[in-house]
Motif scaffolding. Structure first.
Motif, mmCIF file in Angstrom:
data_model
loop_
_atom_site.group_PDB
_atom_site.id
_atom_site.type_symbol
_atom_site.label_atom_id
_atom_site.label_comp_id
_atom_site.label_asym_id
_atom_site.label_seq_id
_atom_site.Cartn_x
_atom_site.Cartn_y
_atom_site.Cartn_z
ATOM 1 N N LYS B 5 1.172 -1.490 0.092
ATOM 2 C CA LYS B 5 -0.015 -0.004 -0.007
ATOM 3 C C LYS B 5 0.853 1.264 0.127
ATOM 4 C CE LYS B 5 -3.928 -1.777 2.401
ATOM 5 N NZ LYS B 5 -3.912 -3.031 2.487
ATOM 6 N N VAL B 6 0.588 2.290 -1.134
ATOM 7 C CA VAL B 6 1.512 3.341 -0.936
ATOM 8 C C VAL B 6 0.535 4.569 -1.160
ATOM 9 C CG1 VAL B 6 3.386 2.167 -2.226
ATOM 10 C CG2 VAL B 6 1.660 3.409 -3.780
ATOM 11 N N GLY B 7 1.076 5.804 -0.755
ATOM 12 C CA GLY B 7 0.572 7.020 -0.758
ATOM 13 C C GLY B 7 1.275 8.172 -1.048
ATOM 14 N N PHE B 8 0.968 8.903 -1.955
ATOM 15 C CA PHE B 8 1.875 10.008 -2.358
ATOM 16 C C PHE B 8 1.150 11.442 -1.701
ATOM 17 C CE2 PHE B 8 2.301 6.898 -5.871
ATOM 18 C CZ PHE B 8 3.641 6.729 -5.799
ATOM 19 N N PHE B 9 2.028 12.010 -1.141
ATOM 20 C CA PHE B 9 1.340 13.239 -0.328
ATOM 21 C C PHE B 9 2.112 14.590 -0.590
ATOM 22 C CE2 PHE B 9 0.739 9.340 2.031
ATOM 23 C CZ PHE B 9 -0.464 9.544 2.567
ATOM 24 N N GLU B 36 -0.786 -0.938 -4.263
ATOM 25 C CA GLU B 36 -2.293 -0.382 -3.962
ATOM 26 C C GLU B 36 -2.041 1.097 -3.802
ATOM 27 O OE1 GLU B 36 -4.455 -2.567 -1.092
ATOM 28 O OE2 GLU B 36 -6.076 -0.920 -0.879
ATOM 29 N N ILE B 37 -2.382 1.919 -4.785
ATOM 30 C CA ILE B 37 -2.218 3.288 -4.463
ATOM 31 C C ILE B 37 -3.432 3.644 -3.561
ATOM 32 C CG2 ILE B 37 -1.943 5.604 -5.550
ATOM 33 C CD1 ILE B 37 -0.905 4.159 -7.993
ATOM 34 N N CYS B 38 -3.262 3.945 -2.576
ATOM 35 C CA CYS B 38 -4.370 4.308 -1.387
ATOM 36 C C CYS B 38 -4.526 5.904 -1.530
ATOM 37 C CB CYS B 38 -4.121 3.764 -0.020
ATOM 38 S SG CYS B 38 -3.650 2.021 0.231
ATOM 39 N N GLU B 39 -3.528 6.688 -1.671
ATOM 40 C CA GLU B 39 -3.671 8.170 -1.623
ATOM 41 C C GLU B 39 -2.941 8.850 -2.545
ATOM 42 O OE1 GLU B 39 -3.303 7.789 2.954
ATOM 43 O OE2 GLU B 39 -4.446 9.832 2.834
ATOM 44 N N ASP B 49 -7.645 6.467 5.460
ATOM 45 C CA ASP B 49 -7.302 6.645 7.065
ATOM 46 C C ASP B 49 -6.146 5.619 7.504
ATOM 47 O OD1 ASP B 49 -8.588 8.923 7.285
ATOM 48 O OD2 ASP B 49 -10.180 7.898 7.995
ATOM 49 N N GLY B 50 -6.168 4.416 6.565
ATOM 50 C CA GLY B 50 -5.665 3.156 6.841
ATOM 51 C C GLY B 50 -3.886 3.199 7.048
ATOM 52 N N ASN B 51 -3.280 2.137 7.407
ATOM 53 C CA ASN B 51 -1.666 2.198 7.314
ATOM 54 C C ASN B 51 -1.459 1.931 5.936
ATOM 55 O OD1 ASN B 51 -1.739 2.413 10.221
ATOM 56 N ND2 ASN B 51 -1.478 0.217 10.526
ATOM 57 N N ARG B 74 3.433 10.151 8.925
ATOM 58 C CA ARG B 74 4.290 9.377 9.621
ATOM 59 C C ARG B 74 3.820 8.065 10.448
ATOM 60 N NH1 ARG B 74 9.479 7.424 9.169
ATOM 61 N NH2 ARG B 74 8.123 5.742 8.824
ATOM 62 N N LYS B 75 2.665 8.312 11.348
ATOM 63 C CA LYS B 75 2.391 7.312 12.110
ATOM 64 C C LYS B 75 1.550 5.962 11.367
ATOM 65 C CE LYS B 75 0.719 10.332 15.712
ATOM 66 N NZ LYS B 75 -0.405 11.217 15.777
ATOM 67 N N ARG B 76 1.113 6.445 10.358
ATOM 68 C CA ARG B 76 0.598 5.431 9.572
ATOM 69 C C ARG B 76 1.396 4.618 8.526
ATOM 70 N NH1 ARG B 76 -3.365 7.058 5.953
ATOM 71 N NH2 ARG B 76 -2.865 9.062 6.014
ATOM 72 N N SER B 77 2.600 4.988 8.497
ATOM 73 C CA SER B 77 3.494 4.540 7.431
ATOM 74 C C SER B 77 4.557 3.704 7.787
ATOM 75 C CB SER B 77 4.126 5.698 6.453
ATOM 76 O OG SER B 77 3.010 6.459 5.997
#
Lengths: 280, 256, 340
Positions: B5-9, B36-39, B49-51, B74-77
């Protein structure tokens, strides 16, 4: 011009037979090398281990030479490759190995002599190769003493083996800890530096060989105390750690003066090591 | 194995690094298939809101909301990547380190700065001032190849190894004539991370230092390099500060 | 071996013969840079060039060379070998010495077969030159070459001398017999004059006779600390050095193919990461230590290991240093300090 046959950068295959956690950061991996004839080495030599798709790193062999093509590495989790190994390596996985390379310990010279091992932390791993080799023919050498220093009890790897050898009386261990205690252990131990034991070890310096593997700071103190005890320069051997990329004297990283640790070492007699700038 | 699961912020930024991701047109479907691009601040609306296994964070912390987002991510990754020179070293927005912060605000926004106070505007800073960063991908924007290599490594369950040399090495491998010695230019090559293939110097334009300073520069305030060329180190550091002012301030190079 | 004299036009014949045997590379001017690049005719080459940015080591130890490709689990292969012969045209004596030094080093102990295979496939044509203010090859005994070439060309105005240095070079020269002849008395005089002119043209020199011994005495010299403060450790000098061959190896996975390439990249002992081991200990943490190490390796370590310095006096490190550090004046300072 030299004719070139084999490409030295191509690893041969090695299959992981088993793994065993020795401490929270150290794991013992047992491999079997495949193909290209018998696999022989001298204790103190090293191999380059490839984790396919991740990278390659050098490791000293920590088992005794054997006929069946198997060997062991005791690997501490300190970098990218070792971290990946610890997390992902499974029995049956195929890895690559190059080597064995370098100069090992002079096992032939030890015959009939007392042998004094001095290990700091993970330095036990390469010395274990020599020790297990000598124990195969225990009577070929005199007294075996082993000074083994770690920071905390949990870092004392190969604890069961150490206990067994100590109880059998085949090896005299002295164990030093920076902190913590060893309860019910069949060998003398104390808080402090591993080199503190040197004056107390009963060895005949005229007829003994000392083998050292540990951090550079340990070497300086150890050699000083061995001299005080009467050891001669040519009877002290130590293994130097350097960064290595190739293992065959080409990448330059392990060069000390004109010597390449990977080719001319990693084991050096003290009288050679002392001539190398920055060596210890 | 399930897809990572990845996110781009995007914190305060030009979103150029996120845009670079979207520009990987040939690989986009494969990326979406294997991760899985979550964000994705720039490309996906809605919240998650997941990890996360990996978070790529672009931009600088310029106000309280940035900081809240960063701390939450940071908390979720498991792995947090400073994505681009802004996140890694402060980038252009942190240039203001050279000027008086309040004076700059007044100059840009006039006397009415109350709304800025409500936003909690603060001096622009790279993200490692606030959270632990596991990996740095520098660049303005990030190099496409380095991003794809990073994805390939992540899929193998590891982080990539980039051999960071001074940019000069890549410049010389391209057989460029040195812009410092031959043209007397102020070039940031000797101080800057390699990885771009010396793109600017190869086109005759001196390096602006957009890939951030080499690790060692932080340790050494003594190199007097350019003096022999009649070009004092201050001028070079001044130029380096465009993209990485906070690093130079910390290293004690401010004002030298 | 065989020496022939001919008018300069013979170079065109020579070139067409050579291009029949493989791809020909030679010095090509592009703006301020001269680079060894493919030649389509002899007129592409700049025969009076001073020095190329990169030495010819790039042909034998290419920057960013793929050593291995890892495919699936436990499968790997070496890249397909380039079968084509290459011809390197117009290499100065310093570069010929550089290749010789690298070849000796790469053949030692465990031979580096990728390097040596490429070297064996190259046909090398040397070319005479006159020094500029950065050349000190004569001090290193590299202003002239006795081996490491198949043919050596000396330009003597309206004549050229062609000298064979290998059986292949000999055969090729023999094929040019129609256009060439035995050197005449006049040719010999011209050659001697050329040697005189070349030798008198050096403005930079360094006496290295006792240098290794001096270096033994100057380990603690203030010079190293000062150099450490000046040097940016940018690595330019290593990259452009004809004999610097240190490399780093990194495995680079491809997202598109899923394969991983093991790549060796040119490295430098000047970099902080060079002597850094896992766990964080750095055997040469200080910049001054690293700068000193490079100088010691070239002029002392290599001498102890291989009998001569691994410097050919090509001047590339001088011309490419952004800090204006010049190796000759560094050693001069040391030897002067020693003399006092």
């Amino acid at each position: 011009m030299t004719r070139i046959s084999d490409n030295p950068y191509v690893p041969r295959k090695a299959v992981l037979l088993s793994r065993k956690e020795l401490s929270p950061t150290c794991t013992l991996y047992r491999f079997r090398g495949e193909g290209r004839g018998p696999f022989s080495f001298t204790p103190g030599q090293f191999l380059l281990l490839t984790v396919p798709g991740v990278g390659e790193a050098p490791f000293s062999i920590s088992s005794a030479p054997s006929e069946d093509g198997t060997f062991e590495f005791c690997i501490k989790r300190v970098g990218r490759v070792t971290d990946h190994l610890h997390r992902s390596a499974r029995e049956g996985d195929v890895f690559g190995i190059r080597g064995p390379y370098g100069r090992g310990f002079p096992v032939e010279e030890m015959k009939g002599k007392d042998v004094l091992f001095i290990a700091g932390g993970i330095g036990y791993a390469p010395l274990r190769s020599v020790l297990l080799h000598l124990l195969k023919e225990r009577e070929s050498v005199g007294q075996i003493s082993f000074l083994y220093g770690v920071n905390t009890p949990v870092e004392l790897i190969f604890r069961d083996e150490v206990r067994e050898q100590a109880e059998a009386g085949t090896v005299h261990y002295w164990i030093s800890l920076m902190e913590g205690d060893l309860d019910d252990f069949p060998a003398p131990w104390s808080r402090g530096l591993v080199t503190d034991f040197i004056p107390r070890v009963p060895a005949d310096p005229e007829n003994a060989i000392a083998l050292l593997v540990g951090p550079p700071v340990m070497y300086r103190t150890a050699v000083e105390k061995l001299f005080e005890k009467g050891f001669r320069e040519e009877n002290i051997f130590l293994s130097l750690e350097r960064r290595m990329e190739c293992g065959i004297g080409k990448c330059g990283h392990c060069a000390i003066g004109y010597r390449y640790t990977c080719v001319h070492g990693p084991v050096f007699p003290y009288f050679e090591a002392i001539t190398l700038t920055e060596a210890i | 194995m399930s897809k990572p699961k990845v996110g781009f912020f995007g914190l305060t930024s030009c979103a150029g690094d996120q845009l670079m991701v979207l520009n990987c047109e040939d690989e986009l479907l494969k990326i979406a298939g294997e991760f899985e691009i979550c964000e994705f601040t720039m490309a996906i609306s809605g919240h998650y809101d997941g990890n996360l296994d990996v978070a790529f964070v672009e931009g600088i912390v310029a106000h309280e909301k940035d900081l809240k987002t960063l701390e939450d991510v940071r908390k979720r990754s498991k792995i947090l990547v400073a994505f681009g020179t802004c996140a890694a070293y402060g980038g252009l927005p942190s240039m203001e380190g050279k000027f008086d912060f309040n004076a700059s605000l007044k100059k840009v926004y006039g006397e009415e700065t109350d709304f800025l106070k409500k936003l909690g505007t603060r001096r622009a800073s790279p993200i490692d001032r606030f959270v632990k960063v596991d990996f740095v991908l520098p660049g303005c924007p990030v190099e496409r190849d380095e991003f794809l290599i990073t994805l390939a490594s992540l899929r193998k369950g590891t982080l990539p190894e980039f051999f960071r040399r001074p940019l000069c090495c890549e410049c010389k491998e391209k057989e460029n004539v040195c812009l410092i010695t031959e043209e007397g230019e102020v070039c940031c090559g000797p101080l800057t991370n390699s990885g771009c293939g010396a793109r600017c110097p190869s086109l005759g334009s001196p390096c602006a230092g957009c890939r951030g300073p080499l690790e060692e520069i932080h340790f050494d305030a003594k190199a007097k390099v350019y003096e022999t060329m009649g070009m004092p180190l201050e001028k070079v550091v001044e130029k380096m500060k465009n993209f990485s002012a906070p690093a130079w301030v910390v290293s004690g190079m401010e004002g030298k | 071996m065989l020496v022939r004299s001919a008018p300069p036009e013979i170079l065109e014949t020579l070139f067409s013969r050579l291009s029949g045997t493989g791809k020909v590379y030679g010095p090509v001017r592009q703006g301020k840079a001269v680079r060894f690049l493919p030649l389509s005719s002899i007129s592409d080459a700049e025969l009076s060039y001073q020095r190329t940015v990169l030495p010819p080591k790039k042909f034998f130890l290419p920057p960013g060379e793929t050593l291995l490709t890892f495919a699936g689990r436990g499968e790997w292969r070496v890249p397909d070998e380039e079968d084509e012969r290459i011809v390197l045209f117009g290499l100065h004596p310093c570069d010929l010495h550089g290749i010789e030094i690298l070849t000796v080093f790469m053949s030692d102990a465990v031979p580096d077969s990728p390097f040596l295979r490429r070297r064996e496939k190259a046909f090398i044509v040397g070319l005479s030159c006159l020094p500029d203010d950065k050349c000190f090859c004569r001090s290193m005994g590299c202003q002239t070459s006795e081996k490491g070439f198949d043919i050596f060309i000396t330009l003597l105005g309206d004549r050229v001398l062609l000298r064979a240095g290998s059986p292949e070079g000999y055969r090729l020269l023999r094929m040019l017999d129609g256009e060439a002849r035995e050197p005449s008395r006049e040719d010999r005089e011209r050659l001697l004059n050329f040697h005189r002119l070349r030798n008198e043209s050096f403005t930079l020199s360094l006496d290295i006779t006792d240098l290794p011994e001096v270096l033994d005495l100057e380990e603690e010299s203030q010079v190293w600390e000062e150099l450490g403060n000046r040097c940016f450790t940018c690595g330019n000098c290593s990259i452009v050095c004809p004999t610097c061959s240190c490399f780093n190896v990194v495995d680079i996975p491809s997202f598109a193919s899923g394969e991983t390439k093991r790549v060796r990249t040119w490295d430098s002992c000047l970099f902080r990461s060079y002597a850094l081991v896992a766990g964080g200990h750095n055997f040469r943490e200080k910049r001054a230590q690293r700068v000193k190490n490079r100088y010691y390796h070239k002029q002392k370590g290599f001498v102890e290991g291989f009998g001569k310095p691994s410097c050919v006096g090509c001047g590339r490190c001088i011309s490419s240093c952004p800090a204006g550090i010049d190796v000759v004046s560094v050693f001069k300072r040391l030897t002067e300090a020693y003399a006092k």
